[in-house]
Design a protein around this motif. Structure first.
Motif, mmCIF file in Angstrom:
data_model
loop_
_atom_site.group_PDB
_atom_site.id
_atom_site.type_symbol
_atom_site.label_atom_id
_atom_site.label_comp_id
_atom_site.label_asym_id
_atom_site.label_seq_id
_atom_site.Cartn_x
_atom_site.Cartn_y
_atom_site.Cartn_z
ATOM 1 N N ALA A 4 53.838 41.777 50.298
ATOM 2 C CA ALA A 4 55.248 41.984 50.609
ATOM 3 C C ALA A 4 55.459 42.641 51.951
ATOM 4 O O ALA A 4 56.525 42.564 52.541
ATOM 5 N N ARG A 516 48.782 42.526 39.346
ATOM 6 C CA ARG A 516 49.937 41.643 39.422
ATOM 7 C C ARG A 516 49.773 40.673 40.590
ATOM 8 O O ARG A 516 49.411 41.068 41.701
ATOM 9 N N THR A 517 50.090 39.421 40.333
ATOM 10 C CA THR A 517 49.971 38.397 41.369
ATOM 11 C C THR A 517 50.899 38.675 42.543
ATOM 12 O O THR A 517 50.554 38.425 43.697
ATOM 13 N N ARG A 518 52.074 39.224 42.305
ATOM 14 C CA ARG A 518 53.036 39.426 43.382
ATOM 15 C C ARG A 518 52.583 40.476 44.398
ATOM 16 O O ARG A 518 53.173 40.583 45.483
ATOM 17 N N ASP A 519 51.541 41.247 44.071
ATOM 18 C CA ASP A 519 51.040 42.252 45.008
ATOM 19 C C ASP A 519 50.026 41.690 45.994
ATOM 20 O O ASP A 519 49.604 42.397 46.919
ATOM 21 N N GLU A 522 49.660 36.697 50.980
ATOM 22 C CA GLU A 522 49.927 35.258 50.884
ATOM 23 C C GLU A 522 48.667 34.413 51.096
ATOM 24 O O GLU A 522 48.550 33.318 50.542
#
Length: 557
Positions: A4, A516-519, A522
């Protein structure tokens, strides 16, 4: 830095050397795996040779423990330092320098004239190993993307597991066949061959935005971690409330505070990104790695000691009997490599630690009269769990940052693992020694020894129970003492390994809850197969090539 917090172009902003020969990434993986195999092998291979070393040097238990601890200390202290230096100076350059240190130190270990020299050489060997271990995952992550990365880390994880599991067998074979010195000397030809491959076939990479070396942070962190680990390693021998041990812990905490302040002040020039501590997945995988290292390696060390010292098997026979763990680990690692891009990482990590906990708990099937086969259920669980854990652990350690910071991130991940191993072996080893000594000293047979019971109990904990019992002149008493020693050792083993299982349960909970994948960055989220170089305008490094790199650079088969 989490996904992020990064910009799309940052993943590509690292210097690449375009001169690497075709097919280089396969050679890179081979060199990294060869280095990793030697490093992890040296964590376990020494265990089965300790009795022979004791005979050669007439060494005490404390001296022998330093042979193990010095290597773990060298590994733990320099991992983050090595990873950060690699990002700045060049990963290939630093990796090859580590190989030279490791090979020369292995030669010194194999020719050591006494236990002190061997321990010092083991410490230097650990420093060289730290360089290799910290940079290896970063080199793999730099060369592979998508599902190919998962498969590459599956191979890497399998090699880690095989080295741990094959350590007793290889150590036993070399020790019984040609002498314990060859467990170190064998590293020399293997290391030279891998060094030649790395020099000729690896591609150089570094972070082009890296500033000068953060010497203040480097020295503060290394000293702080060194004192912390040393305090745990020496705590049992010197007393946990002794002035030297308490001083080590206090100075360590103070130096960690200094390190934190230095890194905050330096910002982007720091050797460690403090922003990583805001990444839940980074904190989660770091905690699980530490807990897993502490639990599994301590338990394996104690089980090897049980099979060799209590059951009386030779070094070679001990290694053979741990082959079931090896096979399970290898199969699980091969499966995990393909699953890392298909199954949520938290499921893999949590399930792996659950299997390890179950395997450790099954040590309760062992009693004083058991055959070695009573350990098989425990071996199956530990092997499957370790094999399933190693690939996602290595992959996640670099997945939380942009590729240009991979060396630093890999160094952090390996630091947590080696600190877990060092502190776990020290803490659980101390607990084991205390429990076995107590259990023996309070047995009915020990009453006949009077004030010598405690000393005899310490010999039992060190694996010398049968030998100590045979020194007693009364045959009937000797038989009773040997039986009491066997029972105390087995009961102590059960208690301590169950404590290891509790750590693994905690690791499983953290794994399921805090990954968590969102951490992830990219660059770690592309699960597509890598296409031929240049196809659809892509290169092996993303949607655009770094400056100075042709659009189609050979990335290997």
């Amino acid at each position: 830095m989490s996904g992020a917090d990064t910009h799309p172009g940052e993943a590509m902003s690292q210097h690449i050397d375009p001169t690497r020969p075709a097919g280089g990434r396969g050679w890179t993986l081979a060199a990294v795996c060869a280095a990793t195999f030697m490093l992890m092998l040296d964590l376990t291979v020494v265990n089965v040779a300790l009795p022979d070393m004791r005979g050669t040097f007439d060494a005490s238990f404390s001296q022998l423990q330093w042979v193990l601890d010095a290597y773990a200390l060298g590994l733990a202290v320099f991992l983050l330092t090595a990873g950060s230096l690699a990002d700045r100076l060049g990963r290939k350059k630093v990796f090859n320098a580590g190989f030279v240190i490791f090979v020369l130190a292995s030669l010194a270990c194999g020719t050591a004239p006494d236990a002190l020299f061997l321990s010092v050489a083991r410490g230097v060997q650990g420093i060289g190993g730290a360089v290799l271990f910290a940079i290896g995952p970063a080199l793999i992550g730099h060369e592979y993307r998508g599902r190919d990365r998962g498969r590459a880390f599956g191979i890497f994880g399998g090699v880690v597991g095989l080295a741990i599991a094959f350590g007793p067998l290889i150590g036993g074979g070399l020790t019984d066949g040609i002498g314990w010195r060859w467990i170190f000397l064998v590293n020399v030809p293997v290391g030279l061959a891998a060094l030649a491959v790395g020099t000729a076939r690896m591609r150089e990479s570094r972070d082009p935005r890296a500033r000068s070396v953060d010497w203040r942070g480097l020295m503060a962190f290394s000293a702080a971690l060194g004192l912390l680990v040393l305090g745990f390693l020496r705590g049992e021998a010197q007393g946990w409330d002794s002035v030297p041990i308490l001083t080590m812990f206090a100075v360590s905490v103070a130096l960690f505070v200094v390190f934190w302040r230095v890194e905050r002040r330096l910002g982007e020039r720091a050797m460690f990104e403090l922003a990583l501590f805001r990444n839940v997945t980074f904190n989660g995988i770091s905690a699980v790695t530490l807990l897993c290292g502490a639990a599994t390696m301590s338990a394996i060390f104690l089980q090897i000691s049980y099979v060799q010292n209590v059951m009386g098997f030779s070094a070679w026979d001990t290694g053979v009997r741990f082959l079931p763990l090896t096979l399970c680990l290898f199969v699980a690692a091969a499966l995990a490599g393909g699953l890392t891009t298909r199954v949520p990482q938290r499921v893999l990590v949590g399930t792996a630690l659950t299997l390890i906990a179950a395997g450790l708990s099954l040590v309760t099937l062992v009693d004083a009269d058991s055959a070695w086969t009573a350990l098989l259920p425990s071996m199956f669980g530990i092997g499957l769990g370790m094999g399933l854990f190693n690939p996602p652990r290595a992959s996640l350690s670099i997945a939380v940052v942009e590729p240009s910071k991979a060396g630093m991130a890999s160094g952090v991940g390996e630091t947590f693992q080696q600190v877990g191993v060092a502190v776990g072996i020290a803490a659980f080893g101390a607990l084991f020694q205390s429990r076995v000594t107590h259990l023996f000293a309070h047995s009915a047979a020990a009453d006949a020894l009077g004030p010598r019971a405690e000393e005899f109990g310490r010999a039992v904990a060190a694996g010398g129970g049968a030998e100590a019992a045979r020194s007693v002149r009364d045959p009937a008493l000797a038989a009773r003492l040997e039986e009491a020693a066997r029972t105390a050792f087995t009961d102590g083993l059960t208690e301590v390994v169950l404590a290891c299982a509790a750590l693994a349960v905690l690791g499983a909970i953290v794994g399921f809850a805090a990954i968590r994948t969102r951490d992830l960055h990219e660059s770690a989220l592309d699960t597509r197969e890598e296409e031929p170089d240049g196809a659809n305008g892509r290169t092996p490094y993303g949607d655009s090539a770094p400056e100075g790199v042709p659009a189609a650079v050979e990335s290997g088969p």
